[in-house]
Design an enzyme around this catalytic site. Sequence first.
Site, PDB file in Angstrom:
ATOM      1  CG  HIS A 198     -67.169 -13.727   3.996  1.00  0.00           C
ATOM      2  ND1 HIS A 198     -66.578 -12.650   4.819  1.00  0.00           N
ATOM      3  CD2 HIS A 198     -67.790 -14.427   4.608  1.00  0.00           C
ATOM      4  CE1 HIS A 198     -66.746 -13.043   6.016  1.00  0.00           C
ATOM      5  NE2 HIS A 198     -67.362 -14.163   5.965  1.00  0.00           N
ATOM      6  CB  CYS A 496     -48.271  -7.979  -0.877  1.00  0.00           C
ATOM      7  SG  CYS A 496     -48.652  -6.703  -1.921  1.00  0.00           S
TER       8      CYS A 496
HETATM    9  C1  PEP Z   1     -53.311  -7.010  -4.692  1.00  0.00           C
HETATM   10  O1  PEP Z   1     -54.266  -6.418  -5.489  1.00  0.00           O
HETATM   11  O2  PEP Z   1     -52.977  -8.142  -4.709  1.00  0.00           O
HETATM   12  C2  PEP Z   1     -53.182  -6.293  -3.365  1.00  0.00           C
HETATM   13  C3  PEP Z   1     -52.240  -7.058  -2.543  1.00  0.00           C
HETATM   14  O3  PEP Z   1     -54.037  -5.176  -2.929  1.00  0.00           O
HETATM   15  P1  PEP Z   1     -55.627  -5.418  -2.530  1.00  0.00           P
HETATM   16  O4  PEP Z   1     -55.933  -6.885  -2.379  1.00  0.00           O
HETATM   17  O5  PEP Z   1     -55.400  -4.546  -0.957  1.00  0.00           O
HETATM   18  O6  PEP Z   1     -56.129  -4.689  -3.446  1.00  0.00           O
END
Ligand code: PEP
Length: 565
Positions: A198, A496
Amino acid sequence: MTSTDENDFGATTVVTGTAVVDGLAYGPVIRPGDRPDFDVAGAADVPEDQRDAEKERVDAASATVAGRLSDRASKSTGASAEVLAATSSLAKDRGWTRAAKKLIDGGTPAPAAVAGAIDQFADQFRQAGGLFAERVTDLYDVRDRVMSELLGLPEPGIPNPDVPSIVCADDLAPADTAGLDPAVVIALATRLGGPTSHTAIIARQLGIPCVVAVADLDRIATGVPAFVDGTRGVVGAEPDPEKIAGAVDDARRQAQAAADWRGPGRTADGHPVLILANVADGASARTAAEPGILEGVGLFRTELAFLDRPDEPSVEEQTTLYREVIDAFSGQKVVIRTLDAGSDKPLKFVTHPDEANPAMGVRGNRIALDHPEIREHQLDALQAAAQGAEAVPWVMAPMIATVDEAAEFAAMVRARGLVPGVMVEVPSAAVNASAILDQVDFVSIGTNDLTQYTMAADRMSPELAALTDPWQPAVLALIERVGAAGADQNKQVGVCGEAAADPNLACVLVGLGVTSLSAAPKAAPAVGLKLSTVTLDQCTQAAAAALAATSPAAARDAARAVLGG
Ligand code: PEP
Ligand code: MG
């Protein structure tokens, strides 16, 4: 350790942790106010005829604390408002207040009953793991606030400093950080917490330097002038004032240059790399689009819009939500992820069996095993949302592990006239990237989960922050494999996860063949700026150097040596 390193600005004490938000800040150290100290074991029993009144005191204290938090929520916006509202709900949660009253029935005084009841809940949350375990900090925060109220002490939390200051803490509760003013709290350093904790998320939103998992943070005394170097993961006390002032000026100039960056994303020699936004709903997509810098959405986490929903939202409601995001970046690339429910993001309307190990259980695309209709409805809503849109949305599935899963998903997406892709978050998908890319039009690498699964280290665990570091060379090797498969087939390979928010790592990713980078909108300009200062050849060389390293720290240093900065 006493530093002799020129880079540590002549500090008398230097401690290190995990770097999570770039930048350099200098100011006096403050620490959150003391948590209430109450001798739980030594308190005398409450006489029977006073127990009802004692129970009323718990109700009153929990209502007062909840009221204060919701008042702050109503004066905040965005993520801060949500965090404060969620903590306010927890403060008046009937589960723990009922447990506290049961303890009072047995004679326990109110402050000890609150501590005891919340400890029980914290244990249960810890055992449940994932998102629940993450809320343990919130629970203890609520405990301390309610106990302070019962004991007539000032509410604990971050003091309001008179001069711009650095906050050092064990960990920060969401309610402590929500609504922080980055003009007065100029950096964060915590002893606990990981790259996706967080504290890290809030620091990224505020755009202030942040270092987490600093095991020896207690060696930096409260009140002394100190710096937080969020680029290298260093906190130092009493640096040479002249040296640090020059370095802070440089860092400020860099931050200003990032704020002035206007895109489009490309290297110094013109190699294009799309710089995209991670969003959670229509409002965050519009905020991301507003400056007109980012080139689209690289990850719309649809599950985040439904975390509190008891029932599956209707196709019509989903259609409206998805269309809002598509319209925010009208005519541009918008990548929408189907529900990534389960594990750290449980959805109430997606029930699944109790699992010993939810991160490896029925989550992400796997929820279609028990609930095929939920995925069908979502894809129907996405098809409807795409009707008449300026550009066809790209739709990807989370937690794909096999070629067959990718093929099944791609067929469903293509049947609806949309562009299919999958996330690469499971090492098997990276190993089989070539065969998976045969089935889909693009992939997007989720480095948060890919790191968690590659290193067998819970991404939420503060103790394992050194393992869940996306600079781990093993993770980079898997990304290289995916990048090469994408280049072979001339298909897009995005990133991402949080890795895309780290400017130097972003350059390494480009060197590994990544074609788009999607991050929190606040983090994106610094990434775009860094990329504009290096050539594709430098990115390739930095990638090779990082891959050849044997630790995340060595990978960072090796890449920095090539990329500068
Ligand atoms: C990840 O796992 O890098 C991702 C982008 O998905 P989340 O963070 O939503 O699990
Ligand atoms: Mg993920």
